[in-house]
Design a protein around this motif. Structure first.
Motif, PDB file in Angstrom:
ATOM      1  N   ASP A  11       0.852  -1.200   0.000  1.00  0.00           N
ATOM      2  CA  ASP A  11       0.000   0.000   0.000  1.00  0.00           C
ATOM      3  C   ASP A  11       0.882   1.242   0.000  1.00  0.00           C
ATOM      4  O   ASP A  11       0.690   2.163  -0.803  1.00  0.00           O
ATOM      5  CB  ASP A  11      -0.902   0.035   1.246  1.00  0.00           C
ATOM      6  N   ALA A  12       1.868   1.258   0.896  1.00  0.00           N
ATOM      7  CA  ALA A  12       2.781   2.401   0.994  1.00  0.00           C
ATOM      8  C   ALA A  12       3.631   2.532  -0.265  1.00  0.00           C
ATOM      9  O   ALA A  12       3.852   3.654  -0.759  1.00  0.00           O
ATOM     10  CB  ALA A  12       3.669   2.247   2.226  1.00  0.00           C
ATOM     11  N   ALA A  37       1.490   2.249 -12.431  1.00  0.00           N
ATOM     12  CA  ALA A  37       2.282   2.055 -11.226  1.00  0.00           C
ATOM     13  C   ALA A  37       2.535   0.563 -11.007  1.00  0.00           C
ATOM     14  O   ALA A  37       3.641   0.155 -10.650  1.00  0.00           O
ATOM     15  CB  ALA A  37       1.584   2.662 -10.015  1.00  0.00           C
ATOM     16  N   LYS A  38       1.515  -0.260 -11.261  1.00  0.00           N
ATOM     17  CA  LYS A  38       1.653  -1.710 -11.132  1.00  0.00           C
ATOM     18  C   LYS A  38       2.724  -2.219 -12.094  1.00  0.00           C
ATOM     19  O   LYS A  38       3.595  -3.001 -11.717  1.00  0.00           O
ATOM     20  CB  LYS A  38       0.322  -2.397 -11.413  1.00  0.00           C
ATOM     21  N   GLU A  39       2.688  -1.769 -13.337  1.00  0.00           N
ATOM     22  CA  GLU A  39       3.689  -2.175 -14.327  1.00  0.00           C
ATOM     23  C   GLU A  39       5.091  -1.756 -13.892  1.00  0.00           C
ATOM     24  O   GLU A  39       6.047  -2.522 -14.033  1.00  0.00           O
ATOM     25  CB  GLU A  39       3.367  -1.561 -15.691  1.00  0.00           C
ATOM     26  N   PHE A  40       5.200  -0.538 -13.375  1.00  0.00           N
ATOM     27  CA  PHE A  40       6.496  -0.039 -12.916  1.00  0.00           C
ATOM     28  C   PHE A  40       7.047  -0.924 -11.801  1.00  0.00           C
ATOM     29  O   PHE A  40       8.221  -1.306 -11.810  1.00  0.00           O
ATOM     30  CB  PHE A  40       6.366   1.411 -12.429  1.00  0.00           C
ATOM     31  N   ASN A  48       0.377 -10.649  -1.723  1.00  0.00           N
ATOM     32  CA  ASN A  48       0.161  -9.414  -0.970  1.00  0.00           C
ATOM     33  C   ASN A  48       0.244  -8.190  -1.875  1.00  0.00           C
ATOM     34  O   ASN A  48      -0.521  -7.230  -1.714  1.00  0.00           O
ATOM     35  CB  ASN A  48       1.165  -9.312   0.180  1.00  0.00           C
ATOM     36  N   PHE A  49       1.144  -8.227  -2.842  1.00  0.00           N
ATOM     37  CA  PHE A  49       1.242  -7.153  -3.836  1.00  0.00           C
ATOM     38  C   PHE A  49      -0.058  -7.037  -4.626  1.00  0.00           C
ATOM     39  O   PHE A  49      -0.605  -5.944  -4.800  1.00  0.00           O
ATOM     40  CB  PHE A  49       2.422  -7.436  -4.774  1.00  0.00           C
ATOM     41  N   MET A  50      -0.576  -8.170  -5.092  1.00  0.00           N
ATOM     42  CA  MET A  50      -1.819  -8.161  -5.874  1.00  0.00           C
ATOM     43  C   MET A  50      -3.015  -7.733  -5.022  1.00  0.00           C
ATOM     44  O   MET A  50      -3.902  -7.034  -5.509  1.00  0.00           O
ATOM     45  CB  MET A  50      -2.067  -9.537  -6.501  1.00  0.00           C
ATOM     46  N   THR A  51      -3.037  -8.119  -3.749  1.00  0.00           N
ATOM     47  CA  THR A  51      -4.105  -7.686  -2.848  1.00  0.00           C
ATOM     48  C   THR A  51      -4.081  -6.169  -2.701  1.00  0.00           C
ATOM     49  O   THR A  51      -5.126  -5.511  -2.769  1.00  0.00           O
ATOM     50  CB  THR A  51      -3.961  -8.364  -1.471  1.00  0.00           C
ATOM     51  N   ALA A  52      -2.890  -5.604  -2.503  1.00  0.00           N
ATOM     52  CA  ALA A  52      -2.759  -4.150  -2.387  1.00  0.00           C
ATOM     53  C   ALA A  52      -3.183  -3.466  -3.684  1.00  0.00           C
ATOM     54  O   ALA A  52      -3.887  -2.445  -3.661  1.00  0.00           O
ATOM     55  CB  ALA A  52      -1.318  -3.776  -2.032  1.00  0.00           C
ATOM     56  N   PHE A  53      -2.787  -4.028  -4.818  1.00  0.00           N
ATOM     57  CA  PHE A  53      -3.168  -3.467  -6.117  1.00  0.00           C
ATOM     58  C   PHE A  53      -4.684  -3.485  -6.291  1.00  0.00           C
ATOM     59  O   PHE A  53      -5.288  -2.473  -6.644  1.00  0.00           O
ATOM     60  CB  PHE A  53      -2.501  -4.244  -7.256  1.00  0.00           C
ATOM     61  N   ASN A  54      -5.309  -4.631  -6.026  1.00  0.00           N
ATOM     62  CA  ASN A  54      -6.767  -4.746  -6.193  1.00  0.00           C
ATOM     63  C   ASN A  54      -7.517  -3.835  -5.229  1.00  0.00           C
ATOM     64  O   ASN A  54      -8.535  -3.249  -5.590  1.00  0.00           O
ATOM     65  CB  ASN A  54      -7.205  -6.195  -6.023  1.00  0.00           C
ATOM     66  N   LEU A 108      -6.370  -0.969  -4.012  1.00  0.00           N
ATOM     67  CA  LEU A 108      -6.168   0.395  -4.508  1.00  0.00           C
ATOM     68  C   LEU A 108      -6.998   0.638  -5.763  1.00  0.00           C
ATOM     69  O   LEU A 108      -7.641   1.671  -5.901  1.00  0.00           O
ATOM     70  CB  LEU A 108      -4.693   0.630  -4.797  1.00  0.00           C
ATOM     71  N   LYS A 109      -7.002  -0.321  -6.660  1.00  0.00           N
ATOM     72  CA  LYS A 109      -7.776  -0.193  -7.897  1.00  0.00           C
ATOM     73  C   LYS A 109      -9.268  -0.079  -7.585  1.00  0.00           C
ATOM     74  O   LYS A 109      -9.962   0.731  -8.183  1.00  0.00           O
ATOM     75  CB  LYS A 109      -7.512  -1.397  -8.790  1.00  0.00           C
ATOM     76  N   GLY A 110      -9.753  -0.853  -6.620  1.00  0.00           N
ATOM     77  CA  GLY A 110     -11.154  -0.792  -6.207  1.00  0.00           C
ATOM     78  C   GLY A 110     -11.513   0.540  -5.587  1.00  0.00           C
ATOM     79  O   GLY A 110     -12.608   1.053  -5.786  1.00  0.00           O
ATOM     80  N   SER A 111     -10.583   1.132  -4.854  1.00  0.00           N
ATOM     81  CA  SER A 111     -10.869   2.411  -4.211  1.00  0.00           C
ATOM     82  C   SER A 111     -10.897   3.555  -5.217  1.00  0.00           C
ATOM     83  O   SER A 111     -11.519   4.575  -4.976  1.00  0.00           O
ATOM     84  CB  SER A 111      -9.857   2.710  -3.102  1.00  0.00           C
ATOM     85  N   THR A 112     -10.235   3.384  -6.368  1.00  0.00           N
ATOM     86  CA  THR A 112     -10.238   4.452  -7.368  1.00  0.00           C
ATOM     87  C   THR A 112     -11.450   4.365  -8.291  1.00  0.00           C
ATOM     88  O   THR A 112     -11.777   5.332  -8.957  1.00  0.00           O
ATOM     89  CB  THR A 112      -8.950   4.432  -8.213  1.00  0.00           C
ATOM     90  N   LYS A 113     -12.134   3.208  -8.321  1.00  0.00           N
ATOM     91  CA  LYS A 113     -13.313   3.068  -9.183  1.00  0.00           C
ATOM     92  C   LYS A 113     -14.457   3.957  -8.723  1.00  0.00           C
ATOM     93  O   LYS A 113     -15.231   4.445  -9.518  1.00  0.00           O
ATOM     94  CB  LYS A 113     -13.802   1.617  -9.189  1.00  0.00           C
ATOM     95  N   ASN A 114     -14.557   4.179  -7.411  1.00  0.00           N
ATOM     96  CA  ASN A 114     -15.683   4.903  -6.851  1.00  0.00           C
ATOM     97  C   ASN A 114     -15.446   6.399  -6.727  1.00  0.00           C
ATOM     98  O   ASN A 114     -16.309   7.108  -6.245  1.00  0.00           O
ATOM     99  CB  ASN A 114     -16.029   4.322  -5.474  1.00  0.00           C
TER     100      ASN A 114
END
Length: 78
Positions: free
Chosen positions: A15-16, A32-35, A55-61, A63-69
């Protein structure tokens, strides 16, 4: 950033890390994920182990979910 290969990196760590990359390099979550995949994982998903990658994918998902709304993502300083 120095990383110990013997430990599992947490969702909070990623997350950080995402917030740092979003604030300093790539303002789009997918970019950012690609980077991170290229530079942190060196192009190999399980470079630091399967649990760390999960854990990386959980953080990505998360974060991605929080930006959809929201129309615009707010970046919190780390």
């Amino acid at each position: 950033m120095t990383v110990n290969h013997s430990s599992v990196l947490s969702v909070g760590y990623f997350d950080a890390y995402f917030k740092l990359v979003l604030a300093s390099r790539e303002p789009v979550v997918e970019k950012a994920k690609e980077f991170i995949e290229t530079n942190f994982f060196k192009g190999e998903a399980c470079y630091y182990g399967e649990q760390t990658h999960r854990n990386f994918m959980t953080a990505f998902n998360k974060l991605k979910g929080s930006t959809k709304n929201s129309c615009k993502m707010q970046i919190i300083s780390v």
